[in-house]
Design an enzyme around this catalytic site. Sequence first.
Site, PDB file in Angstrom:
ATOM      1  N   PHE A 106      13.297 -42.360   3.863  1.00 50.29           N
ATOM      2  CA  PHE A 106      13.971 -41.574   4.891  1.00 50.29           C
ATOM      3  C   PHE A 106      15.228 -40.884   4.374  1.00 50.29           C
ATOM      4  O   PHE A 106      15.711 -39.913   4.957  1.00 50.29           O
ATOM      5  CB  PHE A 106      14.321 -42.460   6.090  1.00 50.29           C
ATOM      6  CG  PHE A 106      15.570 -43.276   5.945  1.00 50.29           C
ATOM      7  CD1 PHE A 106      16.741 -42.904   6.575  1.00 50.29           C
ATOM      8  CD2 PHE A 106      15.575 -44.440   5.176  1.00 50.29           C
ATOM      9  CE1 PHE A 106      17.903 -43.662   6.455  1.00 50.29           C
ATOM     10  CE2 PHE A 106      16.721 -45.199   5.045  1.00 50.29           C
ATOM     11  CZ  PHE A 106      17.892 -44.814   5.691  1.00 50.29           C
ATOM     12  N   LYS A 107      15.736 -41.367   3.251  1.00 50.21           N
ATOM     13  CA  LYS A 107      16.947 -40.773   2.692  1.00 50.21           C
ATOM     14  C   LYS A 107      16.736 -39.317   2.274  1.00 50.21           C
ATOM     15  O   LYS A 107      17.711 -38.583   2.063  1.00 50.21           O
ATOM     16  CB  LYS A 107      17.421 -41.584   1.490  1.00 50.21           C
ATOM     17  CG  LYS A 107      17.664 -43.077   1.750  1.00 50.21           C
ATOM     18  CD  LYS A 107      18.837 -43.308   2.661  1.00 50.21           C
ATOM     19  CE  LYS A 107      19.074 -44.775   2.945  1.00 50.21           C
ATOM     20  NZ  LYS A 107      19.609 -45.527   1.812  1.00 50.21           N
ATOM     21  N   ASP A 108      15.474 -38.888   2.158  1.00 49.34           N
ATOM     22  CA  ASP A 108      15.207 -37.495   1.793  1.00 49.34           C
ATOM     23  C   ASP A 108      15.780 -36.518   2.819  1.00 49.34           C
ATOM     24  O   ASP A 108      16.215 -35.418   2.462  1.00 49.34           O
ATOM     25  CB  ASP A 108      13.701 -37.256   1.648  1.00 49.34           C
ATOM     26  CG  ASP A 108      13.130 -37.842   0.371  1.00 49.34           C
ATOM     27  OD1 ASP A 108      13.800 -37.759  -0.667  1.00 49.34           O
ATOM     28  OD2 ASP A 108      12.019 -38.396   0.416  1.00 49.34           O
ATOM     29  N   ALA A 111      19.609 -36.408   1.995  1.00 47.74           N
ATOM     30  CA  ALA A 111      19.937 -35.964   0.638  1.00 47.74           C
ATOM     31  C   ALA A 111      19.565 -34.505   0.415  1.00 47.74           C
ATOM     32  O   ALA A 111      20.321 -33.742  -0.197  1.00 47.74           O
ATOM     33  CB  ALA A 111      19.221 -36.852  -0.376  1.00 47.74           C
ATOM     34  N   THR A 139      18.599 -44.623  -1.547  1.00 51.88           N
ATOM     35  CA  THR A 139      19.502 -43.476  -1.592  1.00 51.88           C
ATOM     36  C   THR A 139      19.493 -42.816  -2.962  1.00 51.88           C
ATOM     37  O   THR A 139      19.461 -41.582  -3.076  1.00 51.88           O
ATOM     38  CB  THR A 139      20.941 -43.902  -1.230  1.00 51.88           C
ATOM     39  OG1 THR A 139      20.986 -44.279   0.138  1.00 51.88           O
ATOM     40  CG2 THR A 139      21.917 -42.752  -1.444  1.00 51.88           C
TER      41      THR A 139
END
Length: 435
Positions: A106-108, A111, A139
Amino acid sequence: MKFYSTNNKDLRVSFQEAVFNSLPQDKGLYMPEEIPKLDPYFLKHLPMYSFQEIAFTVAKAIIGNDIPDKDLKALIDDALNFDSPLRFLSADTAVLELFHGPSYAFKDFGARFMSRVMGYFSKQGDDLLDVLVATSGDTGGAVALGFLGVEGTRVTILYPKGKVSKVQEEQLTTNGQNIRAIEVDGTFDDCQALVKQAFNDQELNQSLRLTSANSINIARLIPQTFYYFWAYAQLKAQGQQEVVFTVPSGNFGNIGAGLLAYKMGLPVTHFVAATNVNDTVPRFLETGLYEPKPSVQTLANAMDVGNPSNWVRIQDMFQQDQVALKAMVSSYTYTDEETKQGMSELFDSFNYVACPHTAIAYLASQQYRKDHPGTYASVFLSTAHPCKFPEAIAEEAFKAVKLPKGAELLADKAKLATEMPVDYQVFKTYLLVNN
């Protein structure tokens, strides 16, 4: 829109300054000076809009005119070009899959959005932007891939030695180019402390143009609100009106984004923060005492955080009112053994292979329903692809995992990482010497 520090509401900066400075000198975190309320017509008709259209509307409300509409739309279309489907496991329980981006986590969302925002603003200056980030797992990979090849940026990622999975480590240490990895002989909290110390070091900031890619950066938080609106749009399209979101929580940026969406008008019934044994926030909600403790390594390593940075943002949104906060947020804690049981239950009952973080969210969602029966839809967030956790998932279940495109190539790449003790002077020297 101006942004203030949670430690000083009189300190107001532009969105651009909040993105690049990331951490105010008073060690607070930036928040919008006013949480905007979205148009009721827009909220009522969410299913009419695409994910990108929803993202633009939400981002525009928070950012204001700092990025022109045309540029903001192009930025969002480029950054968020992957799916986030809602998958029903039963009539009233669904999983929101947030792992379909390039780093399988989900960090995409945060980021990639943040890297494009920084790239957009960096075009207005010639100084190299040094991005520092601490990671407990996902992350690092998301930031590495989000910033890889972005002109005018250099990324330094700190991760705890032996405390990230093999795939996670490969994603953040095999890139080269403008991405550097530091393997710290400590915990995530140690990595995070080194990064925060760097931001508050005046001498270092005079030599380098530093910014953060952690969830302390407001540009990471904003795009995480998007998928809460998108999930509700998918629910509403199927006739569902009430929803409880259960969020696997480590540094509390993910659930913080959900609460920001709620404050903007998204009609959420309740939030559940699901944690592993790193239970600083659950203990706070129970006792009223915020007592951080050293993080403990678990199967759900991205949640191994003993002092969650984003908790101050959540308290700020509720104006330090613990009664109001507890009315909107519940929390449950799970051991590794219980996490394994959750993964097994998902596979045996639904033929669904989940990572440890997702399994913890599933367990908490089921417990909340037992404690609070009702007609609402229970949506738990799946934050990482199970391929990243072969050591944690039962062999039979892992055989059913379909590897995402490119995952099988990571193991063939050389590891590029610098080993380092938990020593700020060593870290500072590294940054200055390798400038």
